[in-house]
Design a protein around this motif. Structure first.
Motif, short mmCIF file in Angstrom:
data_model
loop_
_atom_site.label_atom_id
_atom_site.label_comp_id
_atom_site.label_asym_id
_atom_site.label_seq_id
_atom_site.Cartn_x
_atom_site.Cartn_y
_atom_site.Cartn_z
N UNK A 1 0.84 -1.19 0.00
CA UNK A 1 0.00 0.00 0.00
C UNK A 1 0.88 1.25 0.00
N UNK A 2 0.40 2.31 -0.58
CA UNK A 2 1.08 3.59 -0.57
C UNK A 2 0.82 4.24 0.80
N UNK A 3 1.77 4.11 1.69
CA UNK A 3 1.60 4.54 3.08
C UNK A 3 1.42 6.05 3.19
N UNK A 4 2.16 6.82 2.40
CA UNK A 4 2.04 8.28 2.47
C UNK A 4 0.64 8.74 2.04
N UNK A 5 0.11 8.13 1.00
CA UNK A 5 -1.24 8.48 0.57
C UNK A 5 -2.26 8.09 1.64
N UNK A 6 -2.11 6.90 2.20
CA UNK A 6 -3.04 6.46 3.25
C UNK A 6 -2.97 7.37 4.46
N UNK A 7 -1.78 7.77 4.85
CA UNK A 7 -1.61 8.67 5.98
C UNK A 7 -2.32 10.00 5.71
N UNK A 8 -2.12 10.56 4.53
CA UNK A 8 -2.76 11.83 4.19
C UNK A 8 -4.29 11.69 4.18
N UNK A 9 -4.79 10.59 3.67
CA UNK A 9 -6.23 10.34 3.63
C UNK A 9 -6.81 10.29 5.03
N UNK A 10 -6.19 9.50 5.90
CA UNK A 10 -6.71 9.37 7.26
C UNK A 10 -6.64 10.68 8.03
N UNK A 11 -5.54 11.41 7.89
CA UNK A 11 -5.43 12.70 8.56
C UNK A 11 -6.50 13.67 8.06
N UNK A 12 -6.76 13.68 6.77
CA UNK A 12 -7.78 14.59 6.23
C UNK A 12 -9.18 14.21 6.70
N UNK A 13 -9.49 12.92 6.73
CA UNK A 13 -10.82 12.50 7.19
C UNK A 13 -11.02 12.85 8.66
N UNK A 14 -9.99 12.67 9.47
CA UNK A 14 -10.10 13.01 10.90
C UNK A 14 -10.19 14.52 11.09
N UNK A 15 -9.40 15.26 10.34
CA UNK A 15 -9.46 16.73 10.44
C UNK A 15 -10.82 17.23 9.97
N UNK A 16 -11.36 16.65 8.92
CA UNK A 16 -12.68 17.03 8.43
C UNK A 16 -13.74 16.77 9.50
N UNK A 17 -13.64 15.64 10.17
CA UNK A 17 -14.59 15.33 11.25
C UNK A 17 -14.47 16.36 12.37
N UNK A 18 -13.25 16.69 12.74
CA UNK A 18 -13.04 17.64 13.84
C UNK A 18 -13.58 19.03 13.50
N UNK A 19 -13.29 19.51 12.30
CA UNK A 19 -13.66 20.86 11.91
C UNK A 19 -15.16 20.98 11.60
N UNK A 20 -15.70 20.03 10.85
CA UNK A 20 -17.07 20.15 10.37
C UNK A 20 -18.09 19.37 11.19
N UNK A 21 -17.64 18.37 11.92
CA UNK A 21 -18.59 17.50 12.60
C UNK A 21 -18.97 17.91 14.00
N UNK A 22 -18.18 18.81 14.59
CA UNK A 22 -18.42 19.15 15.99
C UNK A 22 -18.46 20.66 16.17
N UNK A 23 -19.43 21.10 16.93
CA UNK A 23 -19.61 22.52 17.20
C UNK A 23 -18.60 22.99 18.24
N UNK A 24 -18.05 24.17 18.04
CA UNK A 24 -17.09 24.72 19.00
C UNK A 24 -17.72 25.05 20.34
N UNK A 25 -19.03 25.26 20.38
CA UNK A 25 -19.68 25.62 21.63
C UNK A 25 -20.26 24.42 22.36
N UNK A 26 -19.98 23.21 21.89
CA UNK A 26 -20.46 21.99 22.53
C UNK A 26 -19.51 21.58 23.65
N UNK A 27 -20.07 21.01 24.70
CA UNK A 27 -19.27 20.49 25.81
C UNK A 27 -18.75 19.08 25.52
N UNK A 28 -19.23 18.47 24.45
CA UNK A 28 -18.84 17.11 24.09
C UNK A 28 -17.47 17.12 23.42
N UNK A 29 -16.59 16.22 23.87
CA UNK A 29 -15.28 16.10 23.24
C UNK A 29 -15.45 15.41 21.89
N UNK A 30 -14.88 15.98 20.82
CA UNK A 30 -14.97 15.32 19.52
C UNK A 30 -14.37 13.92 19.57
#
Length: 136
Positions: free
Chosen positions: A17-46
């Motif tokens: 497997x292309x490890x660098x591509x997989x790493x970039x994919x996983x980091x982007x999906x997690x960052x997308x979840x953090x930025x878009x999936x959770x409200x900054x004013x929520x008390x819930x930890x992402x």
């Protein structure tokens, strides 16, 4: 953001497997979840879960968050270049477009998404298992 990792299946296999591509994919999906999936004013930890499953001929990687989810309108456009729901926060809208292309072109796989508004999001990466060798 708290992330939980787990793996099941034919874990004794070495896969090509292309490890660098997989790493970039996983980091982007997690960052997308953090930025878009959770409200900054929520008390819930992402939170997100990354699940790896290896079968004889397939590799499944699922990234699931417990965030706000997406409407059908957003869901239908998320892989388009320059589409973003957070332009006012400085986001260019390239993350998921680049991620999609990395999965398709560099890993020769498929990327699916399942989401409902208010119900979290799951991205599933499906790859062919190009086994190098058995280790056990």
């Amino acid at each position: 953001m708290r992330v939980e990792f787990s793996a099941t299946g034919k874990l004794e296999q070495l896969v090509k497997i292309n490890v660098k591509a997989l790493q970039q994919i996983l980091l982007q999906l997690l960052e997308n979840a953090r930025v878009h999936g959770f409200s900054n004013d929520s008390d819930t930890q992402p939170f997100a879960a990354v699940r790896l499953e290896i079968t004889d001929n397939k590799i499944f990687i699922r990234v699931k968050d417990e965030g706000v989810g997406m409407s059908n309108e957003v869901l239908n456009r998320i892989f388009e270049p320059f589409y973003t729901t957070a332009r006012q926060h400085g986001h260019a809208g390239l993350g998921l477009s680049v991620t999609y292309n990395l999965v398709k072109k560099h890993l020769e796989g498929d990327l699916k998404v399942n989401s409902k508004a208010g119900n979290g999001t799951t991205f599933t990466i499906l790859l062919a298992n190009k086994t190098l060798a058995q280790t056990a």
